[in-house]
Design a protein around this motif. Structure first.
Motif, PDB file in Angstrom:
ATOM      1  N   PRO A 100      34.557  40.151  58.631  1.00  0.00           N
ATOM      2  CA  PRO A 100      33.519  39.767  57.664  1.00  0.00           C
ATOM      3  C   PRO A 100      33.858  40.252  56.261  1.00  0.00           C
ATOM      4  O   PRO A 100      33.598  39.582  55.275  1.00  0.00           O
ATOM      5  CB  PRO A 100      32.270  40.454  58.192  1.00  0.00           C
ATOM      6  CG  PRO A 100      32.533  40.713  59.637  1.00  0.00           C
ATOM      7  CD  PRO A 100      34.026  40.943  59.727  1.00  0.00           C
ATOM      8  N   LYS A 101      34.493  41.446  56.154  1.00  0.00           N
ATOM      9  CA  LYS A 101      34.836  41.972  54.818  1.00  0.00           C
ATOM     10  C   LYS A 101      35.950  41.155  54.197  1.00  0.00           C
ATOM     11  O   LYS A 101      35.930  40.864  53.000  1.00  0.00           O
ATOM     12  CB  LYS A 101      35.242  43.448  54.929  1.00  0.00           C
ATOM     13  CG  LYS A 101      34.041  44.323  55.172  1.00  0.00           C
ATOM     14  CD  LYS A 101      34.379  45.792  55.092  1.00  0.00           C
ATOM     15  CE  LYS A 101      33.107  46.598  55.310  1.00  0.00           C
ATOM     16  NZ  LYS A 101      33.338  47.845  56.002  1.00  0.00           N
ATOM     17  N   LEU A 102      36.929  40.773  55.018  1.00  0.00           N
ATOM     18  CA  LEU A 102      38.037  39.983  54.488  1.00  0.00           C
ATOM     19  C   LEU A 102      37.550  38.645  53.962  1.00  0.00           C
ATOM     20  O   LEU A 102      37.990  38.148  52.939  1.00  0.00           O
ATOM     21  CB  LEU A 102      39.086  39.737  55.586  1.00  0.00           C
ATOM     22  CG  LEU A 102      39.842  40.968  56.051  1.00  0.00           C
ATOM     23  CD1 LEU A 102      40.734  40.653  57.229  1.00  0.00           C
ATOM     24  CD2 LEU A 102      40.666  41.554  54.905  1.00  0.00           C
ATOM     25  N   ARG A 103      36.556  38.087  54.663  1.00  0.00           N
ATOM     26  CA  ARG A 103      36.059  36.773  54.270  1.00  0.00           C
ATOM     27  C   ARG A 103      35.317  36.839  52.928  1.00  0.00           C
ATOM     28  O   ARG A 103      35.268  35.880  52.184  1.00  0.00           O
ATOM     29  CB  ARG A 103      35.115  36.234  55.353  1.00  0.00           C
ATOM     30  CG  ARG A 103      34.947  34.737  55.264  1.00  0.00           C
ATOM     31  CD  ARG A 103      34.141  34.184  56.392  1.00  0.00           C
ATOM     32  NE  ARG A 103      34.790  34.358  57.676  1.00  0.00           N
ATOM     33  CZ  ARG A 103      34.166  34.830  58.764  1.00  0.00           C
ATOM     34  NH1 ARG A 103      32.912  35.166  58.708  1.00  0.00           N
ATOM     35  NH2 ARG A 103      34.819  34.943  59.887  1.00  0.00           N
ATOM     36  N   LYS A 104      34.708  37.994  52.644  1.00  0.00           N
ATOM     37  CA  LYS A 104      33.918  38.140  51.415  1.00  0.00           C
ATOM     38  C   LYS A 104      34.769  38.089  50.150  1.00  0.00           C
ATOM     39  O   LYS A 104      34.292  37.761  49.087  1.00  0.00           O
ATOM     40  CB  LYS A 104      33.173  39.486  51.452  1.00  0.00           C
ATOM     41  CG  LYS A 104      31.695  39.334  51.803  1.00  0.00           C
ATOM     42  CD  LYS A 104      31.003  40.650  51.616  1.00  0.00           C
ATOM     43  CE  LYS A 104      30.124  40.974  52.812  1.00  0.00           C
ATOM     44  NZ  LYS A 104      29.805  42.375  52.891  1.00  0.00           N
ATOM     45  N   ARG A 105      36.064  38.447  50.286  1.00  0.00           N
ATOM     46  CA  ARG A 105      36.888  38.562  49.081  1.00  0.00           C
ATOM     47  C   ARG A 105      37.063  37.229  48.368  1.00  0.00           C
ATOM     48  O   ARG A 105      37.119  36.196  49.000  1.00  0.00           O
ATOM     49  CB  ARG A 105      38.268  39.076  49.481  1.00  0.00           C
ATOM     50  CG  ARG A 105      38.238  40.559  49.726  1.00  0.00           C
ATOM     51  CD  ARG A 105      39.645  41.027  50.002  1.00  0.00           C
ATOM     52  NE  ARG A 105      39.632  42.381  50.515  1.00  0.00           N
ATOM     53  CZ  ARG A 105      40.716  42.954  51.055  1.00  0.00           C
ATOM     54  NH1 ARG A 105      41.839  42.288  51.156  1.00  0.00           N
ATOM     55  NH2 ARG A 105      40.650  44.176  51.489  1.00  0.00           N
TER      56      ARG A 105
ATOM     57  N   ARG B 125      29.615  37.467  62.335  1.00  0.00           N
ATOM     58  CA  ARG B 125      29.445  38.591  61.405  1.00  0.00           C
ATOM     59  C   ARG B 125      28.212  39.390  61.842  1.00  0.00           C
ATOM     60  O   ARG B 125      27.348  38.866  62.555  1.00  0.00           O
ATOM     61  CB  ARG B 125      29.252  38.098  59.970  1.00  0.00           C
ATOM     62  CG  ARG B 125      27.971  37.289  59.761  1.00  0.00           C
ATOM     63  CD  ARG B 125      27.665  37.140  58.283  1.00  0.00           C
ATOM     64  NE  ARG B 125      26.550  36.221  58.030  1.00  0.00           N
ATOM     65  CZ  ARG B 125      25.278  36.586  58.054  1.00  0.00           C
ATOM     66  NH1 ARG B 125      24.929  37.824  58.353  1.00  0.00           N
ATOM     67  NH2 ARG B 125      24.331  35.702  57.802  1.00  0.00           N
ATOM     68  N   PRO B 126      28.118  40.655  61.399  1.00  0.00           N
ATOM     69  CA  PRO B 126      26.909  41.420  61.691  1.00  0.00           C
ATOM     70  C   PRO B 126      25.694  40.776  61.022  1.00  0.00           C
ATOM     71  O   PRO B 126      25.827  40.123  59.988  1.00  0.00           O
ATOM     72  CB  PRO B 126      27.204  42.793  61.070  1.00  0.00           C
ATOM     73  CG  PRO B 126      28.690  42.869  60.958  1.00  0.00           C
ATOM     74  CD  PRO B 126      29.131  41.460  60.693  1.00  0.00           C
TER      75      PRO B 126
END
Ligand SMILES: [Zn+2]
Length: 228
Positions: A223-228, A190-191
């Motif tokens: 990284p965004k998908l993982r945050k959900r 991830r960033p």
């Protein structure tokens, strides 16, 4: 505030370097051009201890393979960008024996000094490329400091440390501080965010088959998908 820190290894024609940990020069060029067109701010890793703007991209290369040092810097220079290359002090000019039967030649001191002179960062990748997280704190300090001293003797000025295999523990971060390093690079898919510990910033590994769509997926979408 985030910084996309990309982790590469070898850069060379597939006919010479194969696919393992390698990326074709033309593909690297497309990655650099992509971020340059997006008006990203390019930093070498040693500068990540300063202030962060939005859209920071940092290109890092582990192990300082000869192929990388021959093919990559020129690609960055054509785009007015600087990159960070991490060398293992006791193997400079030798081979990456930690790769076993896949070992490849590593850049020598002359090449590293030349690339540093051209504005790129040569960073500390330890003395012997061991898993830092498996060593005692004293052994870790020796891996960091002995390497640093050798670099300085060879007129290389490392400003950041990159963990071999990404391996580290709490003691690694303490030993880095003791050796006066303020930036350490790990791996992380991830960033990096400004609130991350600067001594263990995550980097996204770029593989042979990562054309731009896959690279974007890795650093932006996943990284965004993982945050959900
Ligand atoms: Zn390495």
């Amino acid at each position: 505030m985030s910084a996309t820190i990309l982790c590469y290894h070898k850069v060379g024609p597939g006919s010479e370097e194969g696919r393992r940990l390698n990326i074709e020069p033309s593909r690297l060029k497309s990655h650099v051009r992509f971020f340059a067109r997006k008006k990203c701010t390019f930093l070498v890793a040693g500068d990540l201890s300063g202030s962060w703007k939005e859209g920071i991209v940092c290109f890092t290369f582990d192990d300082a393979y000869e192929s990388t040092i021959v093919h990559a810097p020129i690609i960055f220079e054509e785009a007015g960008v600087r990159a960070s290359f991490y060398a293992v002090s006791d193997r400079v000019g030798g081979r990456s024996d930690w790769d076993g039967e896949n070992s490849r030649p590593l850049a020598n001191w002359d090449l590293l000094r030349e690339v540093q002179q051209r504005g790129h960062e040569i960073g500390n990748h330890s003395q012997n490329h061991k898993h830092m997280g498996e060593l005692t704190p004293d052994e870790q300090f020796a891996e960091i400091q002995n390497a640093h001293n050798r670099f300085v003797d060879e007129r290389i000025r490392p400003r950041s440390f990159c963990f071999p295999y990404g391996s580290h523990n709490q003691a690694t971060l303490e030993m880095l501080q003791k050796a006066n390093y303020s930036v350490g690079l790990a791996l992380g898919k991830r960033p990096a965010r400004r609130e991350d510990n600067l001594l263990s910033l995550p980097r996204v590994v770029v593989a042979y088959s990562d054309a731009l769509p896959m690279l974007l997926y890795k650093i932006v979408l996943k990284p965004k998908l993982r945050k959900r």
